[in-house]
Design an enzyme around this catalytic site. Structure first.
Site, mmCIF file in Angstrom:
data_model
loop_
_atom_site.group_PDB
_atom_site.id
_atom_site.type_symbol
_atom_site.label_atom_id
_atom_site.label_comp_id
_atom_site.label_asym_id
_atom_site.label_seq_id
_atom_site.Cartn_x
_atom_site.Cartn_y
_atom_site.Cartn_z
ATOM 1 N N LYS A 1 4.645 -14.040 -3.630
ATOM 2 C CA LYS A 1 4.136 -15.196 -4.364
ATOM 3 C C LYS A 1 5.135 -15.671 -5.420
ATOM 4 C CE LYS A 1 -0.213 -15.149 -5.522
ATOM 5 N NZ LYS A 1 -1.481 -14.892 -6.216
ATOM 6 N N GLU B 1 10.759 -4.869 -4.475
ATOM 7 C CA GLU B 1 10.979 -4.331 -3.134
ATOM 8 C C GLU B 1 11.245 -5.442 -2.125
ATOM 9 O OE1 GLU B 1 7.922 -1.640 -5.230
ATOM 10 O OE2 GLU B 1 8.293 -3.787 -5.005
ATOM 11 N N GLY C 1 -3.499 -10.463 -3.591
ATOM 12 C CA GLY C 1 -2.653 -9.991 -2.498
ATOM 13 C C GLY C 1 -3.421 -9.354 -1.356
ATOM 14 N N ARG C 2 -4.391 -8.501 -1.691
ATOM 15 C CA ARG C 2 -5.118 -7.782 -0.634
ATOM 16 C C ARG C 2 -6.124 -8.674 0.075
ATOM 17 N NH1 ARG C 2 -6.090 -6.103 -5.588
ATOM 18 N NH2 ARG C 2 -8.171 -6.022 -6.528
ATOM 19 N N GLU D 1 -7.717 -0.261 -4.078
ATOM 20 C CA GLU D 1 -7.090 -1.084 -5.104
ATOM 21 C C GLU D 1 -8.140 -1.918 -5.825
ATOM 22 O OE1 GLU D 1 -2.830 -2.697 -5.012
ATOM 23 O OE2 GLU D 1 -4.012 -4.467 -4.482
ATOM 24 N N HIS E 1 -9.978 15.021 17.744
ATOM 25 C CA HIS E 1 -9.179 16.229 17.976
ATOM 26 C C HIS E 1 -8.324 16.571 16.761
ATOM 27 C CE1 HIS E 1 -10.132 16.651 22.301
ATOM 28 N NE2 HIS E 1 -10.332 15.348 22.209
ATOM 29 N N LYS F 1 5.842 1.199 -11.558
ATOM 30 C CA LYS F 1 6.912 0.219 -11.346
ATOM 31 C C LYS F 1 7.798 0.093 -12.583
ATOM 32 C CE LYS F 1 4.708 -2.819 -7.939
ATOM 33 N NZ LYS F 1 4.307 -4.217 -7.665
#
Length: 554
Positions: free
Chosen positions: A213, A219, A274-275, A360, A392, A514
């Site tokens: 954004k 990153e 964001g999510r 979050e 399993h 961060k």
């Protein structure tokens, strides 16, 4: 709004749990009430594709009285008022002063939605039109790279919601994808992630989508600049950045500084978290891969669930009931986890997506109304893997462990790939039904003795049962169905946060690490070992510098 444990109905629910909840036995409830399934299962009419999704809550610790009390908690917590305020564009994200309007991104009925006195719907539609035109141009081959070749490799560079959403949806809807395209999603700052995406990519046919954004996410911008360097090196400086890079961003100055044409910017507003952003320009990779018609159906399924959440009475409201059950288990039964296990290989990334959505959003400990730390449990640990693989691995813990793990099972009745006269799907479905039933009924020593089980193995082979599950049965995982399922979990999460009186829409918890990382990164570029850290951190930094050859090279 008030902390949950101050609500009058909360203490009534506590009394109910003491009186009924502790002695509740699911299999006995089914014997007592043959209509239990009809009472506690609900069909969602998915208007996006005409199919229904069945949500069966009957294998949960739930009675009519329980549901009535839970709904009363929701009313006293002002869930309905908070829900309505969200859809009206009010700034319910108080700590950041923002509206929460991801629902506006899938507003296919074009309802007027106001933020600060402005109807945001025309702007959303304009961006969707831009996405449609661009995605169709790439898919048709009209949009070409600098040498005139169509772009058939898409590399999405993002992190968090800018990665998890597109990754999950393109995998879930792979059946609808253009198989001539190769998709890569790069999120990790670990250089391996970018290197593997670039290894077999051809710069002449590769399109990079840079999703940030602000266009300042460390990153993402680091990975984007590495991609840019690779592109320019491979093309010997002749490559046209503007034809191979687009930005999913709102920061025009940084985007154009990078070399991306501002016409190839796809924006979204500050009221898109964001999510919750896969419905926005962040979903451009999805639109390119499955086509805009399918992307629109994806939005339509989501909108249909929004409409159900807004208009259905709480006692019949599917995501509300699910959210209330989550609160019931977390705060009254001490459940700390929640499992989502899809019986569908295309949904293999769905639990990972829901991890961010849930944890979050509701990994918070401060009351929305008092700004004080709360004294009850919030935010369960959500995890999951596709079944039958998971049977399993960790299903052993579900069946015979000491922890209560409420579980969601998801199945489509109709497979996209009906191999061997649908034998595989029938086998898959048999496990879907059997796991939920087995978790409920268990197996006692009397049954084991009838099977001539050796005495020394009786307790080892005992299944206590009485483990709660929710079964979700769709017709097929279509774009519309997937949209509805995602929004079901969005509003489940919203319901939890409303009851717990926390802000589900900020994420301050990601900041501290961060900030410290930025400081330490600078220290890694300087000589010596910093003395400002604790002995563990300082020792680890020194060891890293030694092992990587940094000590003595500055």
């Amino acid at each position: 709004m008030a902390p949950a444990d101050t609500l009058p109905s909360w203490s009534k629910l506590q009394d109910h749990h003491t009186r009924v909840g502790k002695s509740f036995v699911l299999k006995d409830e089914f014997k007592k009430d043959p209509t239990r399934f009809e009472k506690f299962s609900f069909s969602f009419p998915n208007t996006a594709d005409g199919s229904e999704i069945l949500f069966d809550f009957s294998k949960n610790f739930l009675t009519e009285e329980t549901l009535k009390l839970l709904v009363q908690v929701a009313k006293e917590a002002k869930l309905e008022e908070l829900r309505d305020a969200m859809f009206k564009g009010e700034k319910i994200n108080k700590t950041e002063g923002r509206a929460v309007l991801h629902a506006a991104l899938r507003n296919v009925s074009n309802e007027e939605i106001m933020v600060d006195g402005v109807n945001v719907t025309p702007g959303v539609n304009k961006e969707l039109k831009h996405m449609e035109e661009f995605s169709e141009a790439v898919r048709s081959g009209e949009w070409k790279g600098y040498t005139g070749k169509p772009l058939t490799t898409i590399i999405n560079i993002g992190i968090g919601g800018s990665d998890l959403g597109p990754v999950m949806v393109t995998e879930a809807l792979k059946y609808y994808g253009d198989r001539k395209m190769t998709l890569h999603f790069v999120s990790n700052i670990d250089g391996t992630h970018m290197a593997e995406a670039l290894r077999d990519s051809d710069p002449e046919t590769t399109l990079f989508l840079v999703a940030s954004k602000t266009f300042t996410t460390a990153e993402t911008t680091t990975n984007a600049n590495s991609a840019k360097e690779w592109f320019l090196e491979k093309t010997e400086g002749k490559g046209d950045i503007a034809k191979h890079f687009v930005a999913l961003s709102t920061n025009e100055s940084e985007v154009t500084k990078f070399g991306i044409d501002s016409k190839n910017m796809f924006g979204f507003e500050s009221w898109v978290g964001g999510r919750y952003s896969v419905w926005s320009a962040i979903g451009l990779s999805v639109a390119i891969y499955i086509g805009f018609k399918n992307f629109h159906e994806f939005l339509s399924g989501a909108h249909a669930m929004d409409k159900h959440f807004r208009e259905t009475p709480l006692e019949k409201n599917i995501p509300v009931i699910a959210g209330l059950l989550s609160v019931w288990y977390s705060d009254f039964y001490g459940a700390q986890t929640h499992l989502v296990s899809p019986f569908d290989q295309y949904l293999h990334r769905f639990p990972a997506y829901l991890q961010q959505l849930s944890m979050e959003s509701n990994g918070k400990a401060v009351s929305r109304s008092t700004n004080e730390f709360i004294k009850y449990t919030t935010g369960p640990i959500l995890f999951g893997e596709p079944a039958t693989n998971a049977q399993h691995s960790f299903y052993q813990l579900l069946h015979q462990g000491t922890k209560l793990i409420p579980t969601d099972f998801i199945l489509a009745a109709e497979s996209h790939n009906p191999i061997d006269n649908n034998k595989h799907q029938k086998m898959l479905a048999s496990n879907f039904f059997a796991q939920a039933e087995a978790l409920m009924v268990g197996k006692n020593e009397a049954q084991l003795k009838e099977e001539n089980t050796p005495t020394e193995l009786l307790k080892h082979k005992t299944f206590l049962g009485n483990r709660p599950t929710t079964s979700i049965l769709a017709q097929k995982i279509t774009p519309g169905t997937l949209g509805a399922l995602i929004v079901y979990y969005e509003h489940l999460t919203f319901t939890e946060g409303a009851i717990w009186d926390i802000n589900s829409f900020d994420q301050w918890g990601v900041e501290l690490g961060k900030v410290l990382a930025k400081k330490i990164q600078a220290e890694l570029d300087t000589e010596g070992v910093p003395e400002s850290h604790d002995s563990s951190t300082g020792g680890l930094i020194k060891a890293f510098k030694q092992k990587s050859g940094l000590l003595g090279k500055m």
